[in-house]
Motif scaffolding. Structure first.
Motif, mmCIF file in Angstrom:
data_model
loop_
_atom_site.group_PDB
_atom_site.id
_atom_site.type_symbol
_atom_site.label_atom_id
_atom_site.label_comp_id
_atom_site.label_asym_id
_atom_site.label_seq_id
_atom_site.Cartn_x
_atom_site.Cartn_y
_atom_site.Cartn_z
ATOM 1 N N CYS A 176 0.517 0.343 1.981
ATOM 2 C CA CYS A 176 -0.157 -0.860 1.956
ATOM 3 C C CYS A 176 0.696 -1.178 0.677
ATOM 4 C CB CYS A 176 -1.720 -0.841 1.118
ATOM 5 S SG CYS A 176 -2.140 -2.323 0.699
ATOM 6 N N LYS B 111 -0.278 -3.413 -1.155
ATOM 7 C CA LYS B 111 -0.826 -4.666 -2.576
ATOM 8 C C LYS B 111 -0.837 -3.080 -3.166
ATOM 9 C CE LYS B 111 -4.395 -7.377 -3.690
ATOM 10 N NZ LYS B 111 -5.545 -7.779 -3.188
ATOM 11 N N CYS B 112 -1.906 -2.157 -3.250
ATOM 12 C CA CYS B 112 -2.595 -0.682 -3.381
ATOM 13 C C CYS B 112 -1.508 0.626 -3.799
ATOM 14 C CB CYS B 112 -3.916 -0.795 -2.870
ATOM 15 S SG CYS B 112 -4.079 -0.384 -1.345
ATOM 16 N N CYS C 112 -8.260 -1.461 -0.374
ATOM 17 C CA CYS C 112 -8.316 -2.469 -1.231
ATOM 18 C C CYS C 112 -8.517 -4.110 -0.134
ATOM 19 C CB CYS C 112 -7.129 -2.670 -1.921
ATOM 20 S SG CYS C 112 -5.558 -3.625 -1.008
ATOM 21 N N TYR D 124 -6.848 -5.660 1.504
ATOM 22 C CA TYR D 124 -5.546 -6.500 1.900
ATOM 23 C C TYR D 124 -5.295 -6.935 3.221
ATOM 24 C CZ TYR D 124 -0.344 -7.874 2.293
ATOM 25 O OH TYR D 124 0.326 -8.847 3.792
ATOM 26 N N CYS E 232 -5.576 -3.718 5.070
ATOM 27 C CA CYS E 232 -5.413 -2.498 4.116
ATOM 28 C C CYS E 232 -7.428 -2.121 4.373
ATOM 29 C CB CYS E 232 -5.609 -2.371 2.776
ATOM 30 S SG CYS E 232 -5.701 -1.098 1.980
HETATM 31 ZN ZN LIG Z 1 -4.149 -1.471 -0.063
#
Ligand SMILES: [Zn+2]
Length: 244
Positions: free
Chosen positions: A218, A220-221, A238, A240, A235
Protein backbone atom coordinates in the motif's frame (compact mmCIF):
# COMPACT_ATOMS: atom_id res chain seq x y z
CA UNK A 1 26.54 64.87 35.25
CA UNK A 2 27.09 64.41 31.53
CA UNK A 3 24.36 63.15 29.27
CA UNK A 4 25.06 62.25 25.69
CA UNK A 5 22.29 63.51 23.42
CA UNK A 6 21.60 60.95 20.72
CA UNK A 7 18.74 62.73 19.00
CA UNK A 8 18.66 65.93 17.07
CA UNK A 9 17.89 68.91 19.34
CA UNK A 10 14.60 70.48 18.26
CA UNK A 11 14.23 73.00 21.09
CA UNK A 12 15.26 73.58 24.69
CA UNK A 13 14.04 75.14 27.92
CA UNK A 14 15.76 75.96 31.17
CA UNK A 15 14.42 74.04 34.17
CA UNK A 16 12.61 76.47 36.46
CA UNK A 17 12.59 76.01 40.28
CA UNK A 18 8.83 75.30 40.27
CA UNK A 19 9.32 72.40 37.77
CA UNK A 20 11.84 70.84 40.12
CA UNK A 21 9.43 71.10 43.03
CA UNK A 22 6.63 69.53 40.97
CA UNK A 23 8.85 66.62 39.99
CA UNK A 24 9.84 66.05 43.64
CA UNK A 25 6.19 66.11 44.77
CA UNK A 26 5.23 63.44 42.24
CA UNK A 27 5.49 59.99 43.76
CA UNK A 28 8.02 57.73 42.16
CA UNK A 29 6.39 55.47 39.59
CA UNK A 30 5.69 52.18 41.23
CA UNK A 31 6.16 49.20 38.93
CA UNK A 32 2.91 47.28 38.90
CA UNK A 33 3.52 44.06 40.71
CA UNK A 34 3.19 41.19 38.32
CA UNK A 35 1.07 38.28 39.37
CA UNK A 36 3.37 35.39 40.19
CA UNK A 37 3.45 33.30 37.03
CA UNK A 38 5.35 30.14 36.32
CA UNK A 39 7.97 30.67 33.70
CA UNK A 40 7.31 28.20 30.91
CA UNK A 41 10.56 26.88 29.60
CA UNK A 42 10.70 26.10 25.92
CA UNK A 43 13.32 24.07 24.16
CA UNK A 44 16.27 26.19 23.08
CA UNK A 45 19.85 25.49 22.20
CA UNK A 46 21.48 26.99 25.29
CA UNK A 47 19.45 24.79 27.63
CA UNK A 48 21.92 22.98 29.83
CA UNK A 49 21.94 19.22 29.81
CA UNK A 50 20.78 17.86 33.15
CA UNK A 51 22.97 15.24 34.82
CA UNK A 52 20.50 12.50 34.05
CA UNK A 53 18.08 12.08 31.18
CA UNK A 54 15.39 9.49 30.57
CA UNK A 55 15.28 7.64 27.30
CA UNK A 56 14.52 4.56 25.26
CA UNK A 57 16.65 2.22 23.19
CA UNK A 58 15.30 0.60 20.04
CA UNK A 59 16.85 -2.32 18.19
CA UNK A 60 16.94 -2.27 14.41
CA UNK A 61 17.69 -5.47 12.55
CA UNK A 62 17.98 -5.03 8.84
CA UNK A 63 19.00 -7.50 6.13
CA UNK A 64 21.16 -4.64 4.79
CA UNK A 65 23.28 -4.72 7.95
CA UNK A 66 25.22 -7.62 9.35
CA UNK A 67 24.81 -6.45 12.94
CA UNK A 68 21.87 -4.90 14.72
CA UNK A 69 21.73 -1.15 15.31
CA UNK A 70 20.77 0.15 18.74
CA UNK A 71 19.15 3.56 18.65
CA UNK A 72 18.98 5.43 21.97
CA UNK A 73 16.94 8.60 22.24
CA UNK A 74 17.21 10.55 25.48
CA UNK A 75 14.60 13.09 26.52
CA UNK A 76 14.58 16.19 28.65
CA UNK A 77 11.54 16.93 30.80
CA UNK A 78 10.64 20.62 30.66
CA UNK A 79 8.49 22.33 33.31
CA UNK A 80 8.28 19.16 35.38
CA UNK A 81 5.34 19.09 37.78
CA UNK A 82 3.52 21.97 36.10
CA UNK A 83 0.63 21.89 33.63
CA UNK A 84 3.24 22.74 30.99
CA UNK A 85 5.25 19.59 31.58
CA UNK A 86 6.63 18.36 28.32
CA UNK A 87 9.02 15.60 27.34
CA UNK A 88 11.20 16.42 24.38
CA UNK A 89 13.99 14.49 22.66
CA UNK A 90 17.37 15.92 23.58
CA UNK A 91 19.98 13.62 22.06
CA UNK A 92 20.31 10.47 19.96
CA UNK A 93 22.99 7.79 19.84
CA UNK A 94 23.31 4.84 17.49
CA UNK A 95 25.51 1.91 18.42
CA UNK A 96 26.51 -1.09 16.37
CA UNK A 97 29.27 -3.65 16.15
CA UNK A 98 29.43 -2.79 12.49
CA UNK A 99 32.08 -0.13 11.93
CA UNK A 100 31.59 0.12 8.14
CA UNK A 101 28.95 2.78 8.60
CA UNK A 102 30.55 4.49 11.55
CA UNK A 103 31.23 7.89 10.02
CA UNK A 104 27.83 8.63 8.51
CA UNK A 105 26.09 7.32 11.62
CA UNK A 106 28.12 9.66 13.83
CA UNK A 107 27.41 12.55 11.45
CA UNK A 108 23.68 11.74 11.39
CA UNK A 109 23.33 11.45 15.17
CA UNK A 110 25.23 14.68 15.80
CA UNK A 111 23.05 16.61 13.37
CA UNK A 112 19.86 15.04 14.74
CA UNK A 113 20.85 15.88 18.32
CA UNK A 114 21.56 19.47 17.24
CA UNK A 115 18.11 19.69 15.60
CA UNK A 116 16.48 18.33 18.78
CA UNK A 117 18.18 20.96 20.91
CA UNK A 118 17.39 23.86 18.57
CA UNK A 119 13.77 23.62 19.67
CA UNK A 120 10.63 24.39 17.71
CA UNK A 121 8.84 21.68 15.80
CA UNK A 122 11.33 18.85 15.36
CA UNK A 123 8.85 16.27 14.09
CA UNK A 124 9.65 17.17 10.46
CA UNK A 125 12.84 15.10 10.58
CA UNK A 126 10.71 11.94 10.71
CA UNK A 127 9.31 12.57 7.24
CA UNK A 128 12.71 13.65 5.93
CA UNK A 129 14.38 10.43 7.08
CA UNK A 130 11.52 8.16 6.07
CA UNK A 131 11.73 9.53 2.52
CA UNK A 132 15.34 8.30 2.07
CA UNK A 133 15.57 5.43 -0.42
CA UNK A 134 18.49 3.05 -0.67
CA UNK A 135 19.41 2.65 -4.35
CA UNK A 136 20.16 -1.03 -3.65
CA UNK A 137 16.54 -1.49 -2.60
CA UNK A 138 14.74 -1.67 0.70
CA UNK A 139 13.39 -4.57 2.73
CA UNK A 140 10.27 -5.81 4.47
CA UNK A 141 9.91 -5.83 8.19
CA UNK A 142 7.78 -8.23 10.18
CA UNK A 143 4.20 -7.16 9.70
CA UNK A 144 4.74 -6.48 6.01
CA UNK A 145 5.92 -2.90 6.44
CA UNK A 146 8.29 -1.79 3.70
CA UNK A 147 11.45 0.06 4.71
CA UNK A 148 13.04 1.85 1.77
CA UNK A 149 16.40 2.19 3.59
CA UNK A 150 18.12 1.89 6.94
CA UNK A 151 17.91 5.70 7.30
CA UNK A 152 14.14 5.42 6.80
CA UNK A 153 13.99 2.86 9.59
CA UNK A 154 15.89 5.21 11.90
CA UNK A 155 13.20 7.76 10.97
CA UNK A 156 10.49 5.21 11.82
CA UNK A 157 12.12 4.58 15.21
CA UNK A 158 12.24 8.32 15.97
CA UNK A 159 8.59 8.56 14.92
CA UNK A 160 7.66 5.72 17.29
CA UNK A 161 9.56 7.41 20.09
CA UNK A 162 7.86 10.76 19.42
CA UNK A 163 4.48 8.99 19.52
CA UNK A 164 5.42 7.35 22.83
CA UNK A 165 6.23 10.70 24.45
CA UNK A 166 3.19 12.43 22.97
CA UNK A 167 5.00 14.69 20.50
CA UNK A 168 3.31 13.08 17.51
CA UNK A 169 -0.34 12.07 17.61
CA UNK A 170 -1.69 9.35 15.39
CA UNK A 171 -4.72 10.50 13.48
CA UNK A 172 -7.47 8.66 15.29
CA UNK A 173 -9.22 6.08 13.14
CA UNK A 174 -12.96 6.36 13.59
CA UNK A 175 -14.96 3.33 14.76
CA UNK A 176 -16.87 3.41 11.50
CA UNK A 177 -13.62 3.27 9.54
CA UNK A 178 -12.33 0.41 11.68
CA UNK A 179 -15.56 -1.51 11.19
CA UNK A 180 -15.40 -0.93 7.44
CA UNK A 181 -11.87 -2.35 7.25
CA UNK A 182 -12.87 -5.39 9.32
CA UNK A 183 -15.87 -5.94 7.09
CA UNK A 184 -13.79 -5.70 3.92
CA UNK A 185 -11.25 -8.06 5.37
CA UNK A 186 -13.85 -10.65 6.31
CA UNK A 187 -15.35 -10.45 2.84
CA UNK A 188 -11.94 -10.86 1.24
CA UNK A 189 -11.02 -13.81 3.42
CA UNK A 190 -14.25 -15.56 2.57
CA UNK A 191 -13.51 -15.25 -1.12
CA UNK A 192 -9.89 -16.40 -0.83
CA UNK A 193 -10.83 -19.29 1.44
CA UNK A 194 -12.99 -20.73 -1.34
CA UNK A 195 -10.03 -20.35 -3.69
CA UNK A 196 -7.51 -22.03 -1.39
CA UNK A 197 -9.89 -24.92 -0.91
CA UNK A 198 -9.69 -25.43 -4.64
CA UNK A 199 -5.91 -25.05 -4.78
CA UNK A 200 -4.42 -25.87 -1.38
CA UNK A 201 -0.85 -25.48 -2.68
CA UNK A 202 -1.16 -21.72 -2.54
CA UNK A 203 -1.91 -21.72 1.18
CA UNK A 204 0.88 -21.34 3.74
CA UNK A 205 2.69 -18.57 1.89
CA UNK A 206 1.54 -15.92 4.31
CA UNK A 207 4.58 -14.15 5.74
CA UNK A 208 3.09 -10.75 6.41
CA UNK A 209 1.55 -10.80 9.88
CA UNK A 210 -2.03 -11.64 9.19
CA UNK A 211 -2.48 -9.97 5.84
CA UNK A 212 -3.57 -12.26 3.02
CA UNK A 213 -0.85 -13.85 0.91
CA UNK A 214 -0.49 -12.05 -2.36
CA UNK A 215 -1.36 -8.71 -0.80
CA UNK A 216 0.68 -5.95 -2.40
CA UNK A 217 2.32 -2.84 -1.00
CA UNK A 218 0.00 0.00 0.00
CA UNK A 219 1.47 3.34 -1.04
CA UNK A 220 -0.24 5.11 1.85
CA UNK A 221 0.90 3.06 4.85
CA UNK A 222 3.83 1.13 3.28
CA UNK A 223 2.35 -2.19 4.37
CA UNK A 224 1.81 -5.30 2.26
CA UNK A 225 -1.92 -5.26 2.79
CA UNK A 226 -3.36 -4.10 -0.54
CA UNK A 227 -5.83 -6.56 -2.05
CA UNK A 228 -8.13 -6.47 -5.05
CA UNK A 229 -11.77 -6.38 -4.00
CA UNK A 230 -14.64 -5.94 -6.44
CA UNK A 231 -12.13 -4.69 -8.99
CA UNK A 232 -10.73 -2.10 -6.59
CA UNK A 233 -7.40 -1.96 -4.78
CA UNK A 234 -8.18 -1.85 -1.06
CA UNK A 235 -5.77 -1.72 1.90
CA UNK A 236 -6.68 -4.00 4.80
CA UNK A 237 -4.34 -2.13 7.12
CA UNK A 238 -5.19 1.56 6.77
CA UNK A 239 -8.40 1.35 4.76
CA UNK A 240 -7.02 3.15 1.72
CA UNK A 241 -9.03 2.48 -1.40
CA UNK A 242 -8.16 3.42 -4.95
CA UNK A 243 -11.82 4.01 -5.70
CA UNK A 244 -12.33 6.38 -2.78
ZN1 LIG B 1 -2.50 1.07 3.65
Amino acid sequence: MTIKIEKKIKGYEVVKPEDKAAAAAQPAVVEPKEAPMAEVIQMHESLERPEALIGSTFKIKSPLFEHALYVTINDIVLNAGTPYEQRRPFEIFINSKNMDHFQWIVALTRILSAVFRKGGDVTFIVEELKAVFDPRGGYFKAGGVYMPSIVAEIGAVIEQHMKNIGLIHDPEMSDAQRALIAEKRAAYEQVTQKKTELSPTDADTNDSAGFPPGATLCAKCNTKALVLMDGCQTCLNCGYSKCG
